[in-house]
Design a protein around this motif. Structure first.
Motif, PDB file in Angstrom:
ATOM      1  N   ARG A  32       7.466   3.368  24.625  1.00  0.00           N
ATOM      2  CA  ARG A  32       7.738   2.720  25.852  1.00  0.00           C
ATOM      3  C   ARG A  32       8.437   3.901  26.666  1.00  0.00           C
ATOM      4  O   ARG A  32       9.441   4.302  26.288  1.00  0.00           O
ATOM      5  CB  ARG A  32       8.886   1.392  25.776  1.00  0.00           C
ATOM      6  N   VAL A  33       8.049   3.796  28.102  1.00  0.00           N
ATOM      7  CA  VAL A  33       8.435   4.877  28.770  1.00  0.00           C
ATOM      8  C   VAL A  33       9.469   4.278  29.734  1.00  0.00           C
ATOM      9  O   VAL A  33       9.262   3.067  30.399  1.00  0.00           O
ATOM     10  CB  VAL A  33       7.341   5.501  29.887  1.00  0.00           C
ATOM     11  N   LEU A  34      10.451   4.998  29.785  1.00  0.00           N
ATOM     12  CA  LEU A  34      11.385   4.480  30.843  1.00  0.00           C
ATOM     13  C   LEU A  34      11.418   4.870  32.193  1.00  0.00           C
ATOM     14  O   LEU A  34      11.352   6.027  32.215  1.00  0.00           O
ATOM     15  CB  LEU A  34      13.160   4.571  29.964  1.00  0.00           C
ATOM     16  N   GLY A  35      11.481   3.844  33.237  1.00  0.00           N
ATOM     17  CA  GLY A  35      11.522   4.649  34.640  1.00  0.00           C
ATOM     18  C   GLY A  35      12.989   4.819  34.833  1.00  0.00           C
ATOM     19  O   GLY A  35      14.070   4.385  34.084  1.00  0.00           O
ATOM     20  N   PRO A  36      13.179   5.541  35.985  1.00  0.00           N
ATOM     21  CA  PRO A  36      14.322   5.931  36.327  1.00  0.00           C
ATOM     22  C   PRO A  36      15.274   4.596  36.500  1.00  0.00           C
ATOM     23  O   PRO A  36      16.526   4.746  36.471  1.00  0.00           O
ATOM     24  CB  PRO A  36      14.453   6.615  37.595  1.00  0.00           C
ATOM     25  N   ASP A  37      14.786   3.630  37.063  1.00  0.00           N
ATOM     26  CA  ASP A  37      15.445   2.329  37.441  1.00  0.00           C
ATOM     27  C   ASP A  37      15.910   1.752  36.170  1.00  0.00           C
ATOM     28  O   ASP A  37      16.557   0.840  36.162  1.00  0.00           O
ATOM     29  CB  ASP A  37      14.724   1.484  38.315  1.00  0.00           C
ATOM     30  N   ARG A  45      24.594   8.030  36.811  1.00  0.00           N
ATOM     31  CA  ARG A  45      24.881   9.022  37.814  1.00  0.00           C
ATOM     32  C   ARG A  45      24.642   8.655  39.100  1.00  0.00           C
ATOM     33  O   ARG A  45      25.363   9.434  40.034  1.00  0.00           O
ATOM     34  CB  ARG A  45      23.815  10.169  37.442  1.00  0.00           C
ATOM     35  N   MET A  46      23.784   7.810  39.478  1.00  0.00           N
ATOM     36  CA  MET A  46      23.615   7.628  40.871  1.00  0.00           C
ATOM     37  C   MET A  46      24.625   6.744  41.577  1.00  0.00           C
ATOM     38  O   MET A  46      25.348   6.937  42.531  1.00  0.00           O
ATOM     39  CB  MET A  46      22.346   6.510  41.025  1.00  0.00           C
ATOM     40  N   SER A  47      25.513   5.902  40.400  1.00  0.00           N
ATOM     41  CA  SER A  47      26.648   5.178  41.007  1.00  0.00           C
ATOM     42  C   SER A  47      27.663   6.046  41.243  1.00  0.00           C
ATOM     43  O   SER A  47      28.497   6.145  42.117  1.00  0.00           O
ATOM     44  CB  SER A  47      27.039   3.974  40.141  1.00  0.00           C
ATOM     45  N   ARG A  48      27.735   7.133  40.440  1.00  0.00           N
ATOM     46  CA  ARG A  48      28.798   8.156  40.203  1.00  0.00           C
ATOM     47  C   ARG A  48      28.635   8.859  41.755  1.00  0.00           C
ATOM     48  O   ARG A  48      29.449   9.239  42.369  1.00  0.00           O
ATOM     49  CB  ARG A  48      28.673   9.000  39.215  1.00  0.00           C
TER      50      ARG A  48
END
Length: 67
Positions: A32-37, A45-48
């Motif tokens: 299963r490939v995880l997308g960035p979302d 990291r984005m919330s940081r």
């Protein structure tokens, strides 16, 4: 008329042979490939980056990699 009937038979035969011996599409991909979302570390990291930082975070999350 006989040529039209022969053409229909050939097309049906080709489709049946393709279904019988064609590529196997019934098995899903291996991993299963995880997308960035979907990646929890990426979201953290984005919330940081969205929050203003004043030193180390008390929440104990993973450290940001140096840029």
């Amino acid at each position: 008329m006989i040529y039209l009937l022969a053409l229909v038979v050939l097309v049906v035969l080709a489709v049946l042979l393709w279904k019988a011996f064609g590529p196997d599409t019934s098995t899903p991909p291996a991993g299963r490939v995880l997308g960035p979302d979907d990646d929890p570390e990426f979201l953290w990291r984005m919330s940081r980056k969205a929050r203003p930082s004043s030193g180390d975070s008390p929440d104990g999350g993973p450290k940001d990699p140096p840029d």
